[in-house]
Design an enzyme around this catalytic site. Structure first.
Site, PDB file in Angstrom:
ATOM      1  N   GLY A  49      68.044  54.206   8.037  1.00 25.18           N
ATOM      2  CA  GLY A  49      67.541  55.412   7.400  1.00 25.18           C
ATOM      3  C   GLY A  49      66.174  55.134   6.823  1.00 25.18           C
ATOM      4  N   ARG A 104      51.819  60.506   6.389  1.00 30.55           N
ATOM      5  CA  ARG A 104      51.918  60.507   7.850  1.00 30.55           C
ATOM      6  C   ARG A 104      52.335  61.894   8.350  1.00 30.55           C
ATOM      7  NH1 ARG A 104      55.221  55.758  10.635  1.00 30.55           N
ATOM      8  NH2 ARG A 104      57.109  56.869  10.011  1.00 30.55           N
ATOM      9  N   ARG A 117      64.190  60.638  16.341  1.00 30.85           N
ATOM     10  CA  ARG A 117      64.073  59.480  17.226  1.00 30.85           C
ATOM     11  C   ARG A 117      65.334  59.297  18.057  1.00 30.85           C
ATOM     12  NH1 ARG A 117      62.022  56.020  12.366  1.00 30.85           N
ATOM     13  NH2 ARG A 117      61.799  57.792  11.015  1.00 30.85           N
ATOM     14  N   ASP A 175      65.097  53.020  16.999  1.00 32.84           N
ATOM     15  CA  ASP A 175      64.754  53.859  15.840  1.00 32.84           C
ATOM     16  C   ASP A 175      63.251  54.097  15.734  1.00 32.84           C
ATOM     17  OD1 ASP A 175      65.360  50.949  15.117  1.00 32.84           O
ATOM     18  OD2 ASP A 175      64.021  51.504  13.490  1.00 32.84           O
TER      19      ASP A 175
END
Length: 464
Positions: free
Chosen positions: A79, A164, A171, A239
């Protein structure tokens, strides 16, 4: 308000994310703000002060996403351990995740501190900026904000937060998490992802099969683009594979100087799993894991696993087609075929260990570089063969950058900031990488590879 948030991810099952709060920062300082990205997002730079950028003045409650992933081949439930999504910003009908990286601990942090060093966030800003201008689909960096804390990694540095921007942070590993931890939600989640990223597929009869096909195609295009410019991602875990074909997570990445398919610079990639030449087979391996994550859909829909496997069996031919098309452009060959000549050229690169970027510039304009490897009879003969069928200048200039982020220049720029507080060299690199296909000063320092011993010792780090 600086952002226009409409966060649809919060409408999904609550097991897929956690509500979080960014850490408190007394005196955040904006080091870099991407004016071009602000314009693309319709943001007013005057409203984006350091507190807004660092998540100190919130418009809504942020979330950290849960996901899983195969890390170096081993499956792990994961996570966002040091990242959180402020919200989904909507501009001109387009949707973008605005995410903070290095913003403090989350329920997924484990033993991590949730922080990031200023050098690692500056590095990601520069690499994502370069990739965008190299015409490669990528996450983008809106800002780097320095915090008022010290962060200890290999050395003690100021902390920083990266802002970002991505179409989303979904994903392969998100699907792996849903399939394993909330399988009853897999069909609903898949429908959500298709609506968000591939809405055109809803008109297809075999929507889920078309979805897998589209993800495979976008991923092939992304990795072929990496091979085009000599990029080594360094940590191709599932991931870190975007469902939308966006390059992201610029941790232990690097650009290859001297051609070497075994080139790997990551400190944690001890066996070269993610070396330059392994990125193709690893993509296939990752797609197999993605197909496995979709398998529960077979019991809930008309999709069959045999159909997914049949699609996977197309991978090699489709990758080949994309790769050879790309290489023909790099060699200025404006026709189909000539695969054997491309292979001969790649074999010369393997044997000569020539600088990858500069080789194509030398083919285009002989005498550009004073390098003995380009003065051999073998290279001259190869160039004559290529000239008979290719070396089209226009094609080559579209495919071959004049400048890449040379690893040693990136390190010098980061060291300058840590030692003196100056971003002069860093901003100089940004200026060059703003138009990497346009020659500013042929043969300049920005085109020079480092001494070979530099690459043999160069190491990059995740900095988590």
């Amino acid at each position: 308000m600086p952002y226009s948030f409409d966060t649809t991810y919060k409408n999904l099952d609550s097991n897929l994310y956690s509500r979080v709060t960014p850490k408190s920062i007394a005196n955040p300082e904006t080091l870099l703000l991407n004016d071009g990205l602000c314009a693309d997002l319709g943001l007013d730079t005057a409203e984006l002060n350091a507190k807004i950028l660092a998540g100190q003045d919130l418009l809504e409650e942020p979330i950290a996403q849960a996901y899983a992933g195969h890390q170096y081949g081993s499956f792990t439930v994961l996570g966002d351990g040091r990242a959180m999504i402020l919200g989904e910003h909507v501009h001109e009908s387009n949707r973008y995740d605005i995410q903070l990286k290095g913003s403090g601990r989350t329920p997924y942090s484990g033993r991590g501190d949730g922080n990031a060093t200023v050098s690692s966030m500056l590095r990601e800003y520069l690499y994502s900026y370069a990739m965008q201008n190299l015409n490669i689909k990528t996450s983008r960096s809106l800002a780097v904000v320095e915090t008022d804390e010290a962060v200890e990694r290999r050395r003690t540095e100021p902390g920083a937060i990266l802002v970002r921007v991505m179409n989303s942070h979904i994903r392969y590993g998100t699907f792996q998490y849903v399939a394993g931890q909330a399988s009853d939600e897999l069909q609903r989640f898949t429908d959500y992802v298709i609506d968000r990223h591939y809405p055109q597929l809803n008109a297809k009869d075999r929507t889920y099969l078309a979805f897998f096909d589209a993800v495979m195609q976008s991923s092939i295009e992304m990795v072929v683009d990496w091979l085009r410019v000599g990029f080594i991602h360094g940590v191709m875990n599932t991931d870190n594979m975007s469902i939308d074909g966006e390059t992201f997570d610029y941790g232990p990445c690097a650009f290859m100087n001297y051609y070497d398919e075994q080139a790997v610079f990551s400190s944690i990639d001890k066996h070269g799993r993610y070396a330059f030449g392994n990125q193709r087979p690893i993509l296939r391996w990752n797609l197999e894991r993605f197909a496995e994550a979709l398998q529960p859909l077979c019991a809930q829909s008309a999709l069959t696993y045999d159909e997914l496997e049949d699609k996977l069996d197309e991978f090699e031919n489709r990758f080949d087609a994309q790769y050879y098309t790309m290489m023909r452009k790099k060699l200025g060959i404006n026709s189909d075929g000539e695969d054997e000549l491309v292979d001969e050229f790649i074999e010369w690169l393997r044997k000569s260990n020539a600088d990858y970027t500069n080789t194509f510039l030398e083919l285009e304009t002989p005498g550009t570089f004073d390098d003995p490897v380009f003065a051999t009879a073998e290279f001259d003969q190869l160039r004559n063969k290529l000239a008979a069928v290719g070396l089209d200048e226009e094609l080559m200039q579209e495919a071959n950058p004049r400048y890449i982020p040379r690893n040693y220049l990136v390190e010098k720029a980061l060291d300058e900031y840590l030692e003196t507080g100056s971003l002069s060299k860093f901003k100089g690199l940004l200026t060059v990488l703003e138009n990497p296909y346009t020659s500013k000063d042929m043969g300049s320092q920005f085109q020079q590879p480092p001494p070979r011993e530099f690459d043999s010792e160069y190491t990059t780090y995740c900095n988590t």
